[in-house]
Design a protein around this motif. Structure first.
Motif, PDB file in Angstrom:
ATOM      1  N   PHE A  36      26.260  31.008  14.696  1.00  0.00           N
ATOM      2  CA  PHE A  36      25.726  30.702  13.002  1.00  0.00           C
ATOM      3  C   PHE A  36      23.933  31.404  13.828  1.00  0.00           C
ATOM      4  CE2 PHE A  36      27.878  26.262  13.217  1.00  0.00           C
ATOM      5  CZ  PHE A  36      28.135  26.410  11.805  1.00  0.00           C
ATOM      6  N   GLU A  37      23.608  32.343  12.425  1.00  0.00           N
ATOM      7  CA  GLU A  37      22.628  32.265  12.845  1.00  0.00           C
ATOM      8  C   GLU A  37      22.191  32.962  11.888  1.00  0.00           C
ATOM      9  OE1 GLU A  37      19.865  35.000  13.926  1.00  0.00           O
ATOM     10  OE2 GLU A  37      20.321  34.288  15.097  1.00  0.00           O
ATOM     11  N   LYS A  38      20.499  32.822  11.937  1.00  0.00           N
ATOM     12  CA  LYS A  38      19.075  32.254  10.585  1.00  0.00           C
ATOM     13  C   LYS A  38      19.614  33.852   9.372  1.00  0.00           C
ATOM     14  CE  LYS A  38      15.721  31.326  13.073  1.00  0.00           C
ATOM     15  NZ  LYS A  38      14.536  29.692  12.615  1.00  0.00           N
ATOM     16  N   PHE A 109      26.157  35.160   9.778  1.00  0.00           N
ATOM     17  CA  PHE A 109      24.668  35.685   9.471  1.00  0.00           C
ATOM     18  C   PHE A 109      23.868  34.640   8.209  1.00  0.00           C
ATOM     19  CE2 PHE A 109      26.271  38.981  11.306  1.00  0.00           C
ATOM     20  CZ  PHE A 109      25.478  39.192  12.874  1.00  0.00           C
ATOM     21  N   ASN A 110      23.147  34.995   8.190  1.00  0.00           N
ATOM     22  CA  ASN A 110      22.086  33.930   7.259  1.00  0.00           C
ATOM     23  C   ASN A 110      22.256  32.847   6.560  1.00  0.00           C
ATOM     24  OD1 ASN A 110      20.469  36.170   6.427  1.00  0.00           O
ATOM     25  ND2 ASN A 110      22.843  37.192   5.152  1.00  0.00           N
ATOM     26  N   SER A 111      22.740  32.192   8.046  1.00  0.00           N
ATOM     27  CA  SER A 111      22.940  30.538   7.856  1.00  0.00           C
ATOM     28  C   SER A 111      22.301  30.012   9.641  1.00  0.00           C
ATOM     29  CB  SER A 111      24.593  30.396   8.183  1.00  0.00           C
ATOM     30  OG  SER A 111      25.429  29.507   8.520  1.00  0.00           O
ATOM     31  N   GLU A 112      20.765  28.997   8.862  1.00  0.00           N
ATOM     32  CA  GLU A 112      20.550  28.180   9.202  1.00  0.00           C
ATOM     33  C   GLU A 112      21.149  26.835   9.872  1.00  0.00           C
ATOM     34  OE1 GLU A 112      16.393  27.206   9.795  1.00  0.00           O
ATOM     35  OE2 GLU A 112      16.760  27.679   8.279  1.00  0.00           O
ATOM     36  N   VAL A 113      20.980  26.544  11.017  1.00  0.00           N
ATOM     37  CA  VAL A 113      21.565  25.294  11.531  1.00  0.00           C
ATOM     38  C   VAL A 113      20.507  24.110  10.926  1.00  0.00           C
ATOM     39  CG1 VAL A 113      22.128  24.011  12.905  1.00  0.00           C
ATOM     40  CG2 VAL A 113      23.032  25.895  12.902  1.00  0.00           C
ATOM     41  N   LYS A 114      20.178  22.873  10.135  1.00  0.00           N
ATOM     42  CA  LYS A 114      19.325  21.958  10.333  1.00  0.00           C
ATOM     43  C   LYS A 114      19.416  21.394  10.470  1.00  0.00           C
ATOM     44  CE  LYS A 114      17.193  24.404   6.353  1.00  0.00           C
ATOM     45  NZ  LYS A 114      15.174  24.816   6.674  1.00  0.00           N
ATOM     46  N   LYS A 115      21.078  21.102  10.652  1.00  0.00           N
ATOM     47  CA  LYS A 115      21.205  19.638  11.526  1.00  0.00           C
ATOM     48  C   LYS A 115      22.371  19.092  12.036  1.00  0.00           C
ATOM     49  CE  LYS A 115      20.143  15.541   9.097  1.00  0.00           C
ATOM     50  NZ  LYS A 115      20.214  15.031   8.197  1.00  0.00           N
ATOM     51  N   ARG A 123      32.437  14.731  19.173  1.00  0.00           N
ATOM     52  CA  ARG A 123      32.464  15.595  18.345  1.00  0.00           C
ATOM     53  C   ARG A 123      31.125  15.542  17.820  1.00  0.00           C
ATOM     54  NH1 ARG A 123      37.454  15.383  14.450  1.00  0.00           N
ATOM     55  NH2 ARG A 123      37.445  17.569  14.940  1.00  0.00           N
ATOM     56  N   TRP A 124      30.187  16.857  17.264  1.00  0.00           N
ATOM     57  CA  TRP A 124      29.573  17.578  16.010  1.00  0.00           C
ATOM     58  C   TRP A 124      29.455  17.805  15.158  1.00  0.00           C
ATOM     59  CZ3 TRP A 124      26.218  16.515  19.296  1.00  0.00           C
ATOM     60  CH2 TRP A 124      25.695  15.596  21.232  1.00  0.00           C
ATOM     61  N   GLN A 125      28.757  16.887  13.992  1.00  0.00           N
ATOM     62  CA  GLN A 125      29.203  17.550  13.242  1.00  0.00           C
ATOM     63  C   GLN A 125      27.425  17.955  12.106  1.00  0.00           C
ATOM     64  OE1 GLN A 125      29.365  15.036   8.914  1.00  0.00           O
ATOM     65  NE2 GLN A 125      27.061  15.314   8.838  1.00  0.00           N
ATOM     66  N   ILE A 126      27.968  19.363  12.485  1.00  0.00           N
ATOM     67  CA  ILE A 126      26.345  20.014  11.978  1.00  0.00           C
ATOM     68  C   ILE A 126      25.980  21.180  10.236  1.00  0.00           C
ATOM     69  CG2 ILE A 126      25.698  22.597  12.188  1.00  0.00           C
ATOM     70  CD1 ILE A 126      26.975  23.093  14.744  1.00  0.00           C
ATOM     71  N   THR A 127      25.046  20.973  10.143  1.00  0.00           N
ATOM     72  CA  THR A 127      24.987  20.590   8.849  1.00  0.00           C
ATOM     73  C   THR A 127      23.737  22.223   8.202  1.00  0.00           C
ATOM     74  OG1 THR A 127      25.028  18.673   8.277  1.00  0.00           O
ATOM     75  CG2 THR A 127      23.765  19.757   6.185  1.00  0.00           C
ATOM     76  N   SER A 128      24.485  23.043   7.450  1.00  0.00           N
ATOM     77  CA  SER A 128      23.944  24.546   7.062  1.00  0.00           C
ATOM     78  C   SER A 128      22.508  24.336   6.471  1.00  0.00           C
ATOM     79  CB  SER A 128      24.930  25.064   6.872  1.00  0.00           C
ATOM     80  OG  SER A 128      26.085  25.544   7.999  1.00  0.00           O
ATOM     81  N   GLY A 129      22.044  25.161   6.455  1.00  0.00           N
ATOM     82  CA  GLY A 129      20.889  25.419   4.895  1.00  0.00           C
ATOM     83  C   GLY A 129      21.593  24.657   3.988  1.00  0.00           C
ATOM     84  N   ASP A 130      22.576  25.531   3.608  1.00  0.00           N
ATOM     85  CA  ASP A 130      23.748  25.553   2.031  1.00  0.00           C
ATOM     86  C   ASP A 130      23.933  24.104   1.832  1.00  0.00           C
ATOM     87  OD1 ASP A 130      25.597  25.630   3.998  1.00  0.00           O
ATOM     88  OD2 ASP A 130      26.449  26.760   2.754  1.00  0.00           O
ATOM     89  N   PRO A 322      15.253  22.345  16.313  1.00  0.00           N
ATOM     90  CA  PRO A 322      14.816  21.404  15.260  1.00  0.00           C
ATOM     91  C   PRO A 322      15.818  21.174  14.638  1.00  0.00           C
ATOM     92  CG  PRO A 322      14.979  24.117  14.905  1.00  0.00           C
ATOM     93  CD  PRO A 322      14.646  23.798  16.552  1.00  0.00           C
ATOM     94  N   PHE A 323      17.241  21.122  15.040  1.00  0.00           N
ATOM     95  CA  PHE A 323      18.441  20.865  14.441  1.00  0.00           C
ATOM     96  C   PHE A 323      18.719  19.105  14.833  1.00  0.00           C
ATOM     97  CE2 PHE A 323      18.960  24.826  16.841  1.00  0.00           C
ATOM     98  CZ  PHE A 323      19.320  24.155  18.439  1.00  0.00           C
TER      99      PHE A 323
END
Length: 427
Positions: A36-38, A109-115, A123-130, A322-323
């Motif tokens: 993930f690269e913001k 690209f253009n994918s910021e990790v929010k949480k 395991r891990w849940q990753i929420t992106s900016g969208d 921040p995530f």
């Protein structure tokens, strides 16, 4: 092994550490990767922008470790690069690295990790900016730690122009100004040197002693000279470092700077060949620590005061993720960061930190070595020691004792000894 290779892996950040992580994972057969690269390109902190952004490099930034000790193991810097390449050359190097090993196929690209949240079965849940949420088996955090400025308490008391060194990009606009730079680390000295070329006056507030070391010694990059002494006992190394610095610069008191009372290897060095010269030429004037600020007047610890048009605070960065919820991980003001081998979290076996070190040298060769160990762990070729959780805590305490106690040194490491330690585990 096949099941382990198919595990889904997230890498956060496509800067120097994230690129190394993706490359090493892929060459170990771990290709189910999302990086993930913001931003819209690789390079992270080395992507220069004229306005303030994630990047902290300014127009004239060059690396402070020489190219000879600042390259990935199988990808040397171009032969025509100077000893200390510019930020543009460093970015081109990372871009070439990504292209050679076809790394962009793994990068979103253009994918910021929010949480990032831990769920069942490690395991891990990753929420992106969208708003998209995805599940991963492993997470490698490589978001860097030089993007969130640490501001002084008196910031709002100053009524002139205030900025953090993170936002300093060029000396344009500082012509004829009275400037105070706060902090004599690498960023502070860079800001003082660059503004002194155009400003009416430049002062630099130095609260505590600092080793300011020229980039060359006996015609060679200083870090290559230091690397040649690593076979010696630490106390002998420290003695030789002190002698070499005395030969290079004399006493710091000659420059109006406080004399360090600790060994050179006990703190992160400031590597700058112009700063001491600017002081002796009267272009930069040392000042002690700040007592208080009123309007445009700064009162110093020695009882003196002066008025300024601009303050540039080179006061470091906050280590933020921040995530993560702050109740989960918060090392923002920590002086002790408990990670085994600076990688493995003592409570989460599927979470790894890549490049979360402040080496007395370059970060990205260390990130590469760290990920080799992680890849071996994921594929079952490396097992953590039974007491790894206790070792993580002890390691954080060891660093706290080995270096000056402050958040700045909470992830400090000695470059080559740490690299060799990692390399021994992946043979």
């Amino acid at each position: 092994m096949t099941n382990k290779i198919n595990r889904r892996i997230a890498v956060i950040g496509a800067g120097c550490s994230g690129l190394a992580a993706v490359k090493v994972l892929a060459e170990n057969g771990l290709t189910n990767i999302v990086c993930f690269e913001k931003s819209d390109q690789v390079g992270g902190n080395w992507v220069y922008t004229a306005s303030e952004s994630h990047s902290s490099v300014c127009e004239t930034t060059h690396i402070i470790s020489s190219k000879w000790l600042s390259h990935y193991s199988d990808f040397p810097m171009p032969a025509d690069y100077p000893d200390y390449p510019s930020h543009r050359q460093v970015l081109a190097y990372f871009q070439s690295y990504a292209q050679k090993f076809d790394l962009e196929r793994f990068i979103r690209f253009n994918s910021e990790v929010k949480k990032v949240e831990k769920v069942e079965n490690e395991r891990w849940q990753i929420t992106s900016g969208d708003g998209t949420a995805e599940i991963f088996d492993y997470v490698l955090v490589a978001n860097g730690h030089h993007s969130v400025p640490r501001h002084p308490d008196w910031k709002d008391d100053f009524k002139g122009q205030y900025l953090h060194s993170h936002g300093f990009k060029t000396n344009k606009g500082f012509e004829g100004k009275r400037i105070l730079v706060v902090g004599a680390g690498n960023s502070g000295c860079d800001c003082a040197v660059e503004t002194s070329r155009v400003a009416e006056s430049v002062d630099i507030s130095v609260r505590s002693p600092q080793y300011i070391v020229p980039k060359f010694f006996l015609g060679k990059p200083t870090d290559t000279f230091a690397a040649g002494m690593l076979w010696l006992p630490r106390r002998i190394q420290d003695l030789l470092h002190r002698i070499s610095i005395r030969i290079q610069v004399g006493r710091y008191s000659y420059y109006g700077l406080p004399e360090p009372h600790f060994p050179p290897t006990q703190a992160h060095p400031t590597v700058n060949s112009e700063m001491l010269e600017k002081i002796r030429h009267g272009k930069v004037h040392p000042r002690p620590g700040i007592r208080r600020v009123e309007n445009r007047t700064v009162f110093f610890e020695d009882g003196s005061s002066a008025e300024y048009d601009v303050i540039i605070a080179a006061t470091g960065y906050r280590m933020q993720f921040p995530f993560f919820d702050k109740t989960f991980i918060d090392w923002e003001d920590a002086t002790n960061v408990p990670l085994y081998l600076r990688v493995f979290h003592p409570e989460h076996k599927s979470l790894f930190f890549i490049g979360l070190v402040q080496p007395q040298g370059s970060v990205w060769p260390l990130s590469e070595a760290q990920t080799r160990l992680v890849a071996r762990f994921i594929t079952g070729r490396y097992a953590l020691p039974k007491n790894w959780q206790q070792l993580a805590v002890e390691e954080g305490a060891d660093i706290e004792r080995a270096f000056l106690k402050s958040p700045r040194h909470s992830v400090e490491v000695h470059y080559l000894p740490y690299l060799r330690k990692l390399e021994k585990l992946v043979v």
